[in-house]
Write a protein that holds these residues in place. Sequence first.
Motif, mmCIF file in Angstrom:
data_model
loop_
_atom_site.group_PDB
_atom_site.id
_atom_site.type_symbol
_atom_site.label_atom_id
_atom_site.label_comp_id
_atom_site.label_asym_id
_atom_site.label_seq_id
_atom_site.Cartn_x
_atom_site.Cartn_y
_atom_site.Cartn_z
ATOM 1 N N GLU A 1 0.824 -1.212 0.000
ATOM 2 C CA GLU A 1 0.000 0.000 0.000
ATOM 3 C C GLU A 1 0.854 1.256 0.000
ATOM 4 O O GLU A 1 0.398 2.322 0.388
ATOM 5 C CB GLU A 1 -0.941 -0.019 1.201
ATOM 6 N N GLY A 2 2.122 1.097 -0.390
ATOM 7 C CA GLY A 2 2.996 2.264 -0.507
ATOM 8 C C GLY A 2 3.873 2.530 0.702
ATOM 9 O O GLY A 2 4.693 3.436 0.670
ATOM 10 N N THR A 3 3.719 1.762 1.766
ATOM 11 C CA THR A 3 4.566 1.943 2.934
ATOM 12 C C THR A 3 5.719 0.955 2.875
ATOM 13 O O THR A 3 5.507 -0.250 2.722
ATOM 14 C CB THR A 3 3.772 1.712 4.244
ATOM 15 N N ILE A 4 6.919 1.497 2.977
ATOM 16 C CA ILE A 4 8.110 0.658 2.960
ATOM 17 C C ILE A 4 8.710 0.659 4.357
ATOM 18 O O ILE A 4 8.958 1.718 4.939
ATOM 19 C CB ILE A 4 9.133 1.168 1.930
ATOM 20 N N THR A 5 8.903 -0.519 4.890
ATOM 21 C CA THR A 5 9.490 -0.672 6.218
ATOM 22 C C THR A 5 10.926 -1.137 6.056
ATOM 23 O O THR A 5 11.191 -2.121 5.367
ATOM 24 C CB THR A 5 8.705 -1.707 7.048
ATOM 25 N N ARG A 6 11.845 -0.429 6.687
ATOM 26 C CA ARG A 6 13.251 -0.815 6.660
ATOM 27 C C ARG A 6 13.580 -1.476 7.997
ATOM 28 O O ARG A 6 13.251 -0.954 9.046
ATOM 29 C CB ARG A 6 14.146 0.400 6.451
ATOM 30 N N SER A 7 14.196 -2.643 7.932
ATOM 31 C CA SER A 7 14.526 -3.396 9.141
ATOM 32 C C SER A 7 15.965 -3.879 9.084
ATOM 33 O O SER A 7 16.561 -3.958 8.020
ATOM 34 C CB SER A 7 13.606 -4.608 9.285
ATOM 35 N N GLN A 8 16.480 -4.217 10.247
ATOM 36 C CA GLN A 8 17.798 -4.813 10.354
ATOM 37 C C GLN A 8 17.675 -6.170 11.015
ATOM 38 O O GLN A 8 16.825 -6.368 11.873
ATOM 39 C CB GLN A 8 18.723 -3.956 11.232
ATOM 40 N N VAL A 9 18.516 -7.079 10.598
ATOM 41 C CA VAL A 9 18.585 -8.388 11.233
ATOM 42 C C VAL A 9 20.024 -8.650 11.634
ATOM 43 O O VAL A 9 20.957 -8.057 11.097
ATOM 44 C CB VAL A 9 18.076 -9.514 10.302
#
Length: 127
Positions: free
Chosen positions: A50-58
């Motif tokens: 829906e246009g939301t980009i989530t940036r995560s770290q692992v």
Amino acid sequence: MTDMLHTGQSWLSEKLRTHASRLVTYQRDNVEAELPATIGRSTYEQDDGEGTITRSQVRDFLIDTADLLLSAIGTLPRRGDRVLETDGNTTFVFEVMALGGEPPWRYSDPFRLKLRIHTKQIDTIES
């Protein structure tokens, strides 16, 4: 003729193992192996559609391919395997996971000497 890049990568891999790693416990079901691992991280982005980009770290564990294959585990990493990392009286439990649509691990170098295993923390155990 020797391959200077392979020789250099092997040297670097051994230096990381010797000077920049800690022992972790790699688990699969009821089988476990204590292996030296260098700690790393990977960043990834996930689109919710829906246009939301989530940036995560692992948290990544860099483990020599031969160490894992020659251990009691005996195969390449699988989703759901666990890595236990102890720091003082605390043991952090990480689960091997995929990054978005990517596999849960990749080779860290072109000669397949080291595995970069992607994990997420799922538990903490105090002793």
